[in-house]
Motif scaffolding. Structure first.
Motif, PDB file in Angstrom:
ATOM      1  N   GLY A   1     -14.171  23.740  20.271  1.00  0.00           N
ATOM      2  CA  GLY A   1     -15.482  23.633  20.893  1.00  0.00           C
ATOM      3  C   GLY A   1     -15.557  24.488  22.148  1.00  0.00           C
ATOM      4  O   GLY A   1     -14.629  25.243  22.458  1.00  0.00           O
ATOM      5  N   LEU A   2     -16.646  24.351  22.877  1.00  0.00           N
ATOM      6  CA  LEU A   2     -16.886  25.184  24.056  1.00  0.00           C
ATOM      7  C   LEU A   2     -16.702  24.451  25.379  1.00  0.00           C
ATOM      8  O   LEU A   2     -16.621  25.084  26.417  1.00  0.00           O
ATOM      9  CB  LEU A   2     -18.305  25.768  23.984  1.00  0.00           C
ATOM     10  N   ARG A   3     -16.668  23.113  25.336  1.00  0.00           N
ATOM     11  CA  ARG A   3     -16.569  22.327  26.572  1.00  0.00           C
ATOM     12  C   ARG A   3     -15.145  21.841  26.787  1.00  0.00           C
ATOM     13  O   ARG A   3     -14.424  21.572  25.831  1.00  0.00           O
ATOM     14  CB  ARG A   3     -17.501  21.118  26.495  1.00  0.00           C
ATOM     15  N   ASP A   4     -14.760  21.699  28.057  1.00  0.00           N
ATOM     16  CA  ASP A   4     -13.480  21.077  28.373  1.00  0.00           C
ATOM     17  C   ASP A   4     -13.546  19.603  27.998  1.00  0.00           C
ATOM     18  O   ASP A   4     -14.633  19.030  27.870  1.00  0.00           O
ATOM     19  CB  ASP A   4     -13.158  21.248  29.853  1.00  0.00           C
ATOM     20  N   HIS A   5     -12.385  18.972  27.831  1.00  0.00           N
ATOM     21  CA  HIS A   5     -12.309  17.599  27.340  1.00  0.00           C
ATOM     22  C   HIS A   5     -11.824  16.652  28.441  1.00  0.00           C
ATOM     23  O   HIS A   5     -10.762  16.859  29.011  1.00  0.00           O
ATOM     24  CB  HIS A   5     -11.335  17.507  26.159  1.00  0.00           C
ATOM     25  N   SER A   6     -12.599  15.610  28.707  1.00  0.00           N
ATOM     26  CA  SER A   6     -12.176  14.616  29.700  1.00  0.00           C
ATOM     27  C   SER A   6     -11.286  13.547  29.078  1.00  0.00           C
ATOM     28  O   SER A   6     -10.670  12.764  29.799  1.00  0.00           O
ATOM     29  CB  SER A   6     -13.392  13.951  30.351  1.00  0.00           C
ATOM     30  N   ALA A   7     -11.198  13.513  27.747  1.00  0.00           N
ATOM     31  CA  ALA A   7     -10.364  12.512  27.066  1.00  0.00           C
ATOM     32  C   ALA A   7      -9.804  13.089  25.767  1.00  0.00           C
ATOM     33  O   ALA A   7     -10.417  13.957  25.148  1.00  0.00           O
ATOM     34  CB  ALA A   7     -11.171  11.254  26.774  1.00  0.00           C
ATOM     35  N   LEU A   8      -8.635  12.583  25.395  1.00  0.00           N
ATOM     36  CA  LEU A   8      -8.003  12.923  24.122  1.00  0.00           C
ATOM     37  C   LEU A   8      -7.603  11.622  23.458  1.00  0.00           C
ATOM     38  O   LEU A   8      -6.951  10.781  24.073  1.00  0.00           O
ATOM     39  CB  LEU A   8      -6.762  13.797  24.336  1.00  0.00           C
ATOM     40  N   THR A   9      -7.997  11.449  22.204  1.00  0.00           N
ATOM     41  CA  THR A   9      -7.631  10.267  21.432  1.00  0.00           C
ATOM     42  C   THR A   9      -6.594  10.678  20.401  1.00  0.00           C
ATOM     43  O   THR A   9      -6.790  11.656  19.689  1.00  0.00           O
ATOM     44  CB  THR A   9      -8.878   9.668  20.755  1.00  0.00           C
ATOM     45  N   VAL A  10      -5.480   9.929  20.351  1.00  0.00           N
ATOM     46  CA  VAL A  10      -4.370  10.253  19.451  1.00  0.00           C
ATOM     47  C   VAL A  10      -3.963   9.020  18.660  1.00  0.00           C
ATOM     48  O   VAL A  10      -4.001   7.902  19.166  1.00  0.00           O
ATOM     49  CB  VAL A  10      -3.161  10.807  20.234  1.00  0.00           C
ATOM     50  N   THR A  11      -3.552   9.230  17.411  1.00  0.00           N
ATOM     51  CA  THR A  11      -3.181   8.117  16.530  1.00  0.00           C
ATOM     52  C   THR A  11      -1.663   8.038  16.397  1.00  0.00           C
ATOM     53  O   THR A  11      -1.104   8.256  15.330  1.00  0.00           O
ATOM     54  CB  THR A  11      -3.846   8.262  15.154  1.00  0.00           C
ATOM     55  N   VAL A  12      -1.006   7.720  17.498  1.00  0.00           N
ATOM     56  CA  VAL A  12       0.454   7.591  17.480  1.00  0.00           C
ATOM     57  C   VAL A  12       0.850   6.257  16.851  1.00  0.00           C
ATOM     58  O   VAL A  12       0.074   5.294  16.854  1.00  0.00           O
ATOM     59  CB  VAL A  12       1.050   7.718  18.899  1.00  0.00           C
ATOM     60  N   ALA A  13       2.072   6.202  16.329  1.00  0.00           N
ATOM     61  CA  ALA A  13       2.558   4.983  15.677  1.00  0.00           C
ATOM     62  C   ALA A  13       2.731   3.840  16.681  1.00  0.00           C
ATOM     63  O   ALA A  13       2.464   2.688  16.361  1.00  0.00           O
ATOM     64  CB  ALA A  13       3.877   5.265  14.959  1.00  0.00           C
TER      65      ALA A  13
ATOM     66  N   PRO B   1      16.142   7.978  35.705  1.00  0.00           N
ATOM     67  CA  PRO B   1      14.673   7.947  35.644  1.00  0.00           C
ATOM     68  C   PRO B   1      14.096   9.183  34.973  1.00  0.00           C
ATOM     69  O   PRO B   1      13.105   9.118  34.269  1.00  0.00           O
ATOM     70  CB  PRO B   1      14.255   7.869  37.120  1.00  0.00           C
ATOM     71  N   ARG B   2      14.741  10.334  35.166  1.00  0.00           N
ATOM     72  CA  ARG B   2      14.258  11.559  34.529  1.00  0.00           C
ATOM     73  C   ARG B   2      14.357  11.463  33.004  1.00  0.00           C
ATOM     74  O   ARG B   2      13.439  11.839  32.288  1.00  0.00           O
ATOM     75  CB  ARG B   2      15.059  12.748  35.051  1.00  0.00           C
ATOM     76  N   GLU B   3      15.462  10.942  32.464  1.00  0.00           N
ATOM     77  CA  GLU B   3      15.629  10.798  31.019  1.00  0.00           C
ATOM     78  C   GLU B   3      14.661   9.779  30.436  1.00  0.00           C
ATOM     79  O   GLU B   3      14.202   9.916  29.315  1.00  0.00           O
ATOM     80  CB  GLU B   3      17.064  10.391  30.687  1.00  0.00           C
ATOM     81  N   GLU B   4      14.339   8.735  31.185  1.00  0.00           N
ATOM     82  CA  GLU B   4      13.404   7.721  30.701  1.00  0.00           C
ATOM     83  C   GLU B   4      12.015   8.298  30.520  1.00  0.00           C
ATOM     84  O   GLU B   4      11.248   7.816  29.701  1.00  0.00           O
ATOM     85  CB  GLU B   4      13.366   6.545  31.674  1.00  0.00           C
ATOM     86  N   ARG B   5      11.658   9.326  31.283  1.00  0.00           N
ATOM     87  CA  ARG B   5      10.319   9.902  31.187  1.00  0.00           C
ATOM     88  C   ARG B   5      10.157  10.782  29.962  1.00  0.00           C
ATOM     89  O   ARG B   5       9.043  11.050  29.548  1.00  0.00           O
ATOM     90  CB  ARG B   5      10.000  10.693  32.450  1.00  0.00           C
ATOM     91  N   ALA B   6      11.251  11.292  29.395  1.00  0.00           N
ATOM     92  CA  ALA B   6      11.156  12.169  28.235  1.00  0.00           C
ATOM     93  C   ALA B   6      11.092  11.318  26.966  1.00  0.00           C
ATOM     94  O   ALA B   6      12.088  10.784  26.523  1.00  0.00           O
ATOM     95  CB  ALA B   6      12.359  13.105  28.183  1.00  0.00           C
ATOM     96  N   ARG B   7       9.886  11.165  26.412  1.00  0.00           N
ATOM     97  CA  ARG B   7       9.708  10.336  25.212  1.00  0.00           C
ATOM     98  C   ARG B   7       8.747  11.007  24.258  1.00  0.00           C
ATOM     99  O   ARG B   7       7.787  11.639  24.668  1.00  0.00           O
ATOM    100  CB  ARG B   7       9.142   8.967  25.599  1.00  0.00           C
ATOM    101  N   HIS B   8       9.034  10.824  22.963  1.00  0.00           N
ATOM    102  CA  HIS B   8       8.160  11.370  21.927  1.00  0.00           C
ATOM    103  C   HIS B   8       7.528  10.219  21.153  1.00  0.00           C
ATOM    104  O   HIS B   8       8.201   9.261  20.777  1.00  0.00           O
ATOM    105  CB  HIS B   8       8.956  12.267  20.972  1.00  0.00           C
ATOM    106  N   PHE B   9       6.225  10.340  20.892  1.00  0.00           N
ATOM    107  CA  PHE B   9       5.456   9.355  20.152  1.00  0.00           C
ATOM    108  C   PHE B   9       4.851  10.050  18.933  1.00  0.00           C
ATOM    109  O   PHE B   9       3.826  10.733  19.046  1.00  0.00           O
ATOM    110  CB  PHE B   9       4.358   8.754  21.031  1.00  0.00           C
ATOM    111  N   PRO B  10       5.481   9.911  17.757  1.00  0.00           N
ATOM    112  CA  PRO B  10       4.959  10.579  16.553  1.00  0.00           C
ATOM    113  C   PRO B  10       3.666   9.926  16.075  1.00  0.00           C
ATOM    114  O   PRO B  10       3.390   8.754  16.378  1.00  0.00           O
ATOM    115  CB  PRO B  10       6.077  10.407  15.537  1.00  0.00           C
ATOM    116  N   TYR B  11       2.899  10.693  15.332  1.00  0.00           N
ATOM    117  CA  TYR B  11       1.683  10.152  14.739  1.00  0.00           C
ATOM    118  C   TYR B  11       2.024   9.162  13.634  1.00  0.00           C
ATOM    119  O   TYR B  11       3.074   9.229  13.010  1.00  0.00           O
ATOM    120  CB  TYR B  11       0.819  11.273  14.144  1.00  0.00           C
ATOM    121  N   ARG B  12       1.095   8.262  13.393  1.00  0.00           N
ATOM    122  CA  ARG B  12       1.185   7.351  12.253  1.00  0.00           C
ATOM    123  C   ARG B  12       0.347   7.972  11.138  1.00  0.00           C
ATOM    124  O   ARG B  12      -0.787   8.386  11.374  1.00  0.00           O
ATOM    125  CB  ARG B  12       0.629   5.979  12.648  1.00  0.00           C
TER     126      ARG B  12
END
Length: 131
Positions: free
Chosen positions: A107-119, A3-14
């Motif tokens: 920016g100056l404010r903390d972020h409640s969300a992050l949008t990423v363009t992974v493949a 289960p520990r190995e299954e959690r380690a995953r990389h998602f590259p950008y598209r």
């Protein structure tokens, strides 16, 4: 796999070469994209910009888009809320919501969300919902 190995995953950008003038300055050596680490962290890297938080702070993730390229490509702050984007294409992307918000990257404010363009948008959503 354990289960520990299954959690380690990389998602590259598209990437789309049409938008290279916007994202190329942020294309630094090393793995760019989102990594869910073996020790339970969410790490998103966009050039020198980085978000590194415990996976336990992820509240929700969903696929969104497409968007207009001028509002979606590059590192960006949302004009509508306190969201942050690490964008390489104007197509589908993953919006990840955090509680508590992540420390401000730009920016100056903390972020409640992050949008990423992974493949693999569906793969990232599934991996985050299974953490």
């Amino acid at each position: 796999m354990t289960p520990r190995e299954e959690r380690a995953r990389h998602f590259p950008y598209r990437y789309d070469l049409r938008f290279a003038p916007v994202w190329l300055p942020f294309r630094w050596p090393g793995e760019q994209g989102v990594t869910l680490t073996e020790d339970g962290r969410f790490v998103a890297r966009y050039g020198v910009l980085r978000v590194d938080v415990p996976l336990s702070t992820v509240r929700e993730a969903h696929v969104a888009g497409p968007y207009r390229w001028w509002t979606a490509v590059g590192p960006r702050l949302s004009l509508a809320d306190d969201g942050l984007t690490f964008g390489t294409i104007p197509l589908a992307r993953v919006c990840v919501h955090f509680e508590p918000p992540i420390r401000h990257v730009i920016g100056l404010r903390d972020h409640s969300a992050l949008t990423v363009t992974v493949a693999d948008t569906e793969g990232l959503v599934a991996a985050l919902s299974g953490h």
